[in-house]
Each structure stands twice: as structure tokens, then as C-alpha cells.
Design an enzyme around this catalytic site. Structure first.
Site, short mmCIF file in Angstrom:
data_model
loop_
_atom_site.label_atom_id
_atom_site.label_comp_id
_atom_site.label_asym_id
_atom_site.label_seq_id
_atom_site.Cartn_x
_atom_site.Cartn_y
_atom_site.Cartn_z
N GLU A 85 -15.75 35.40 -6.38
CA GLU A 85 -16.22 36.40 -7.35
C GLU A 85 -17.24 37.30 -6.67
OE1 GLU A 85 -17.74 34.59 -10.92
OE2 GLU A 85 -17.98 36.53 -11.91
N ASN A 230 -10.98 36.57 -18.63
CA ASN A 230 -11.73 35.40 -18.15
C ASN A 230 -12.72 34.98 -19.23
OD1 ASN A 230 -13.12 33.65 -15.96
ND2 ASN A 230 -14.78 34.90 -16.75
N GLU A 231 -12.68 33.72 -19.59
CA GLU A 231 -13.61 33.19 -20.60
C GLU A 231 -13.78 34.22 -21.74
OE1 GLU A 231 -17.16 31.52 -18.82
OE2 GLU A 231 -15.98 30.07 -17.69
N TYR A 310 -17.17 22.71 -15.44
CA TYR A 310 -18.10 22.44 -14.34
C TYR A 310 -18.76 21.08 -14.52
CZ TYR A 310 -17.70 27.27 -12.77
OH TYR A 310 -17.21 28.45 -12.28
N GLU A 365 -11.60 27.17 -12.70
CA GLU A 365 -13.02 27.12 -12.34
C GLU A 365 -13.47 25.69 -12.53
OE1 GLU A 365 -15.86 29.99 -13.82
OE2 GLU A 365 -14.36 31.59 -13.76
N GLN A 414 -17.34 28.00 -5.97
CA GLN A 414 -16.58 29.12 -5.44
C GLN A 414 -16.50 28.99 -3.92
OE1 GLN A 414 -17.77 32.98 -6.88
NE2 GLN A 414 -17.93 32.28 -9.01
O1 AHR Z 1 -18.40 30.76 -11.52
C1 AHR Z 1 -19.47 31.36 -12.15
C2 AHR Z 1 -19.15 31.79 -13.57
O2 AHR Z 1 -18.89 30.67 -14.37
C3 AHR Z 1 -17.93 32.64 -13.75
O3 AHR Z 1 -18.17 33.98 -13.50
C4 AHR Z 1 -17.59 32.43 -15.20
O4 AHR Z 1 -16.23 32.59 -15.46
C5 AHR Z 1 -18.08 31.03 -15.47
O5 AHR Z 1 -18.83 30.97 -16.62
#
Ligand code: AHR
Length: 561
Positions: A85, A230-231, A310, A365, A414
Site C-alpha cells: 500500500e 476495500n473495507e 489482523y 489482509e 504488508q
Molecule cells: O494494512 C493497513 C490498513 O489496514 C489497510 O489500509 C486497511 O485496509 C486496513 O484497515
């Protein structure tokens, strides 16, 4: 996995350790008291205690059965995808230094980074975001004059747009990966996205194709994957499932791939925004999108549903990425294993509407998200990468592989300098992280066929947190070679794995093992080899292999039969 018996024996060990320390305390007290008779008595008792302790300190044994006669699904190489990103030093400095940089580069792209990424055979890269994607306007990043804008999501810094479409596609070409583009649904338009795809993919002499030609690429590009937003439930525009669905249908209909080579075979796969967790809000989201998919008409389609998850324990991320102990190691790994339930929860909803599993669950992600490194811009999401992350990566890759029939793509967040990165850079310096090495060791699993493995992992408990002692997957590559990946989770006890291959005589196993002295061992620019893989091999006896694994390690071996 049946874990109860091993858990019981673990309680017995705990009790023995307690007894041992009681004996030791009595012994020291008697020594201080100074009685010679008592001293010799206690010395004998100590010897006895040491003898009792010996089997406790021995490696924990695990029997592992591999049944090669029951192959499972293909472990899609796209499970090993990456995410880059426009965030912190992920793209600028991480990939792009510009053609005038003193750092060796090819058309502005770092040579050291390209060489490192080629070695892990990156299958695809998701770009340009993330939250950034929903504010990205592709025209600002093409041609000789770039528009300088801002990056309000990530530190409010200047976005020079010098790394744009041409540079991203060149980067992919240099590392040999496919494109996973995220189009701007939040603040863009279907027309803007559809023109981007025309610019990228048409072979006909349209004005946009001529512009691409003028920018150095006469041939159409291949775009393998398209993320539609995205999201969108959060940073991508705070949409309800219904509102997002209306956008998904429009984008799916009008954002076309015109590349002649992608019309029948190799069609571009469209990935819809999916859940961000396991709570009702997310299960309702998955349900709504999949229900619509079940009734979809010819005019729109989707091939994947994205999921973001995450390992953070709680928001905002506060766990240190280095300088932590075994409690934090256990807490983070406990949390990361929740990925399994999350995958199963959303897969079950998908099965309801798509029993043939046409739509992939795309975990695009994932990874450990910790507190920003002290002194860094908090908007840059800079963190170190430790041996704990190597174990975390292996556990998650194993979960994805075990669900390979539904999970056909995943992108760790990432790739460089951001969150759980493969690579860290600082100007001309570059270091490869423990996570990088896990990806390197797992290359043989790309597109290999899953082979079932059964074992009783047993458990260990640290600070009230109980975790499996080991984890393992196996797969057969295209050449028929059998690969085994075993993670030894316990930070203190080694593991002795006795491998039996049903109906096959194993001769030996050879590969690599990754461990280090501490759970928070990291590779730095000055000490780059603290956590790097070392050669590993084992010979079989009577057709059975015994693998002696270090505590907190990841091992990948090929089994010779
Ligand atoms: O990876 C960092 C961020 O986490 C991304 O931009 C977003 O999609 C997520 O919330």
C-alpha cells in the site's frame, strides 16, 4: 485434534516441577542449618529429584501420521500473496527509489528488493491499498507529469504519485508476480475504474491504449485480480451491506478486462469486500453478499470474497514488536490461532449459498499488527519482525492450507517496511525478516497438493495461556515430492516428531529449520543473521522418521521415500 490426554500429562509434569522446587527449598534450608547427616540425606534426595526431573527435560514426543493415499485440494500459490500500500515506507523507499537514486535500481525499482522477492516467488501483489485505494485516482500517477497530492490516511504526507500504474506493472514484471488491483469505490466512479482497466488491458487502438503506448507499454497488461473496494464498511466509505452490494453490481458490470488473452482462460477474478471479523456485523455482511451472489444474474459476478483479520489482541495495537517476553509470545499466538475459527465461520456461511465453492475466501489482509516503533511516524505502521512472527506466519499459512478448498488467496500485510513485513529497508540498507524466511521455506507448498496429517499436538501453558505444542501440514509438489512443514510452538521444550507414512517407507528427510535464541529475536541491519534458516536433516529407522525440532522453530523438509 484430541488434546485432552496430553493436557492431563502436562498437569502431571507441572506437579512434578512443583515438587522438585519444594525439595530444592528444603535442601537449601538444611544446608544453611549446617547438619552433616541432614546434608548427605538431602544430597541423596537431590540426586533423586534430578533423576526424576530427567525425563521431564527430554523432548516432547509427538507421533505424526501422513496418509499420501488421500490427497486433498491444491494449495493455491496465491495463498502466498503480498500487499503493498502507499503507506509509510512500503512503496516509497521500500520499492521505489527513483531512477536517479544512488541505490542500485532498475527504472527506479530497488534491485536488492527485487532479488529478495524473486527468491520467495511472490505470486501476486495487492496494490495500491488498503484504505489508500479508495482515495486513489489513477490518472494522477501516469505520464511524464505526475500530480502531487496528499495521503490523508497515512500520516497526511505528500503523495508524489511517482510510483503509479507503469511503475507497479514494471515492478511486477521484475519480480514475476501477478497484479491484484484494488479499484476506488469509496471516492471514485465506475467510469474512472472502467477507464483504468481499458487503459491497462485493451489491445485495440483506443485513445487510452495509445496513451499507454506513449507511456512505454504498447502491449496490454494482464490484470489477474480486481478488488472492488476495500473495507467498504469502514475506511472505504462506511457503507451498509445493501449499499455496498449496489456498488459491487455496478463495478462488476462495467469494469471490464479487455485483454484478449484473458477472455476465455485466465479471466480476471473479481473480489468483493467481505468481513473484517467474526462478530454478527461481519457474519451479516458475508450473508448479505453471498445471498446476493446465489441469485446473481448474467450482468454481474464475483469470484472471491475478501476477509481482513489482523493479530492485534485489542485495538489500538499496543504489543511491542521487539523487547517482549514469553507471555506476550503466548498471547499473540493464542490470538492468531483465532484465524481458524474465523475462516470456518465465514466458510460455513459461504457453503450455504455456494456449496460448490466457486467463490474463494480471500484473506487479503492479515498478519501481526503491533505498536509503532518508538520514534517512528505512527501513521507509517513501522514495526520490527521477530521469531514470534515467523511462528505466527507458519501457523496462519497452515490454517489457510487446511482450508485450501475455500481459501484460495491470501495477502500478508504488508510486503516491505509496514506491519508484518518480509523486508525492512533504511536508505541503501536492506534486511530480510524471519517472516521472509518462512515464505522462502514454504515455496514448495505453492500449488502443491494438500496431504492430510494427523497428530496429537499436546499443549503447553504459559501464564495461564494454553497453546498447542506443535502444528504441521504436508503436501505433494508437482514432481511428486512430499513436503512436511512443522512448527514447534513451545518456546522452551524441544519436540521429537516420529513421522509414519501410511503404506510408504520413508528413508530420510532434508530441508531447513528456522529458530533463534529468544522469542523476540530479530534481524537488524547490523545483525542480519540472528534468525535465518539452517540446514536440517533426519534419517529413518524401520521406515519411520524422527525429527528433533528446536523450541520455537519452523521446519520444512522434503521426505525421501
Ligand atoms: O494494512 C493497513 C490498513 O489496514 C489497510 O489500509 C486497511 O485496509 C486496513 O484497515
Amino acid at each position: 485434534m484430541a488434546q485432552k490426554p496430553a493436557f492431563r500429562s502436562f498437569r502431571a509434569i507441572q506437579y512434578r516441577i512443583l515438587r522438585r522446587s519444594q525439595i530444592r527449598r528444603t535442601f537449601l534450608f538444611a544446608l544453611q542449618a549446617g547438619s552433616p547427616l541432614l546434608r548427605s540425606l538431602l544430597a541423596s534426595l537431590t540426586l533423586l529429584a534430578v533423576a526424576m526431573a530427567a525425563p521431564v527435560a527430554a523432548a516432547q514426543k509427538v507421533a505424526l501420521f501422513i496418509d499420501v493415499s488421500k490427497p486433498g485440494p491444491k494449495i493455491d500459490r496465491n495463498l502466498f500473496g503480498q500487499f503493498a500500500e502507499h503507506l509509510g515506507h512500503g512503496v516509497y523507499e521500500g520499492i521505489w527509489v527513483g531512477p536517479d537514486s544512488k541505490i542500485p535500481n532498475t527504472r527506479g525499482i530497488r534491485n536488492d528488493v527485487v532479488a529478495a522477492l524473486k527468491a520467495i516467488k511472490v505470486p501476486n501483489v495487492r496494490w495500491p491499498g488498503g484504505c489508500f485505494a479508495d482515495e486513489y485516482h489513477w490518472r494522477k500517477g501516469i505520464g511524464p507529469q505526475r500530480t502531487v497530492t496528499l495521503n490523508p490516511n497515512w500520516g497526511g504526507v505528500i503523495e508524489p504519485n511517482s510510483f503509479g500504474t507503469t511503475e507497479f506493472m514494471d515492478f511486477l514484471d521484475q519480480i514475476g508476480a501477478e497484479a491484484y488491483l484494488s479499484v476506488n469505490v469509496g471516492s471514485g466512479t465506475p467510469q474512472e475504474a472502467s477507464e483504468w482497466l481499458e487503459y491497462l488491458t485493451t489491445a485495440q487502438p483506443t485513445t487510452l491504449a495509445k496513451e499507454r503506448d506513449a507511456n512505454g507499454h504498447p502491449a496490454p497488461y494482464k490484470v489477474a485480480f480486481l478488488g472492488i473496494g476495500n473495507e467498504s464498511w469502514d475506511c472505504g466509505g462506511n457503507m451498509t451491506p445493501d449499499y455496498y452490494l449496489s456498488q459491487l453490481k455496478i463495478y462488476s458490470r462495467f469494469v471490464r478486462n479487455f485483454n484478449p488473452a484473458q477472455q476465455d482462460k485466465q479471466q480476471m477474478l473479481k473480489i468483493a469486500v467481505g468481513p473484517g471479523g467474526g462478530e454478527p456485523r461481519w457474519t451479516e455482511w458475508t450473508d448479505a453478499i453471498m445471498k446476493a451472489y446465489q441469485n446473481h444474474t448474467w450482468s454481474w459476478d464475483m469470484n472471491g470474497l475478501s476477509m481482513h483479520s489482523y493479530t492485534v489482541v485489542k485495538w489500538p495495537p499496543s504489543y511491542a514488536s521487539v523487547g517482549f517476553g514469553e507471555t506476550e509470545y503466548a498471547q499473540i499466538l493464542k490470538s492468531t490461532l483465532e484465524m481458524n475459527d474465523l475462516v470456518e465461520k465465514h466458510s460455513a456461511i459461504m457453503d450455504k449459498y455456494d456449496p460448490k465453492k466457486k467463490v474463494a475466501l480471500v484473506v487479503d489482509e492479515w498478519g501481526g499488527w503491533y505498536a509503532p516503533l518508538p520514534g517512528s511516524n505512527p501513521g507509517f505502521l513501522a514495526q520490527q519482525n521477530s521469531l514470534r512472527d515467523a511462528v505466527l506466519a507458519a501457523l496462519n499459512l497452515n490454517i489457510f492450507a487446511r482450508h485450501a478448498d475455500r481459501v484460495r488467496m491470501a495477502n500478508i500485510a504488508q510486503m516491505i517496511n509496514v506491519l508484518q513485513a518480509m523486508i525492512l529497508t533504511d536508505k541503501e540498507k536492506m534486511v530480510l525478516t524471519p517472516t521472509y524466511y518462512v515464505y522462502k521455506m514454504y515455496v514448495p507448498f505453492q500449488d502443491a497438493t494438500f496431504v492430510p496429517v494427523t497428530f496429537d499436538a499436546g499443549t503447553f501453558t504459559h501464564d495461564g495461556i494454553t497453546l498447542p505444542r506443535i502444528d504441521a501440514i504436508a503436501a505433494k509438489d508437482k514432481a511428486g515430492k512430499l513436503w512436511l512443514a512443522i512448527t514447534s510452538v513451545d518456546p522452551n521444550q524441544s519436540a521429537e516428531i516420529e513421522v509414519t507414512l501410511a503404506g510408504v517407507n520413508a528413508k530420510s528427510a532434508a530441508g531447513e529449520t528456522l529458530s533463534a535464541s529468544k522469542v523476540d529475536s530479530v534481524n537488524t541491519f547490523d545483525a542480519a543473521n540472528t534468525a535465518v534458516p539452517k540446514p536440517f536433516s533426519a534419517k529413518a529407522q524401520d521406515g519411520k522418521l524422527t525429527l528433533k525440532l528446536a523450541p520455537k522453530s519452523v521446519t520444512v523438509v522434503a521426505v525421501e521415500q
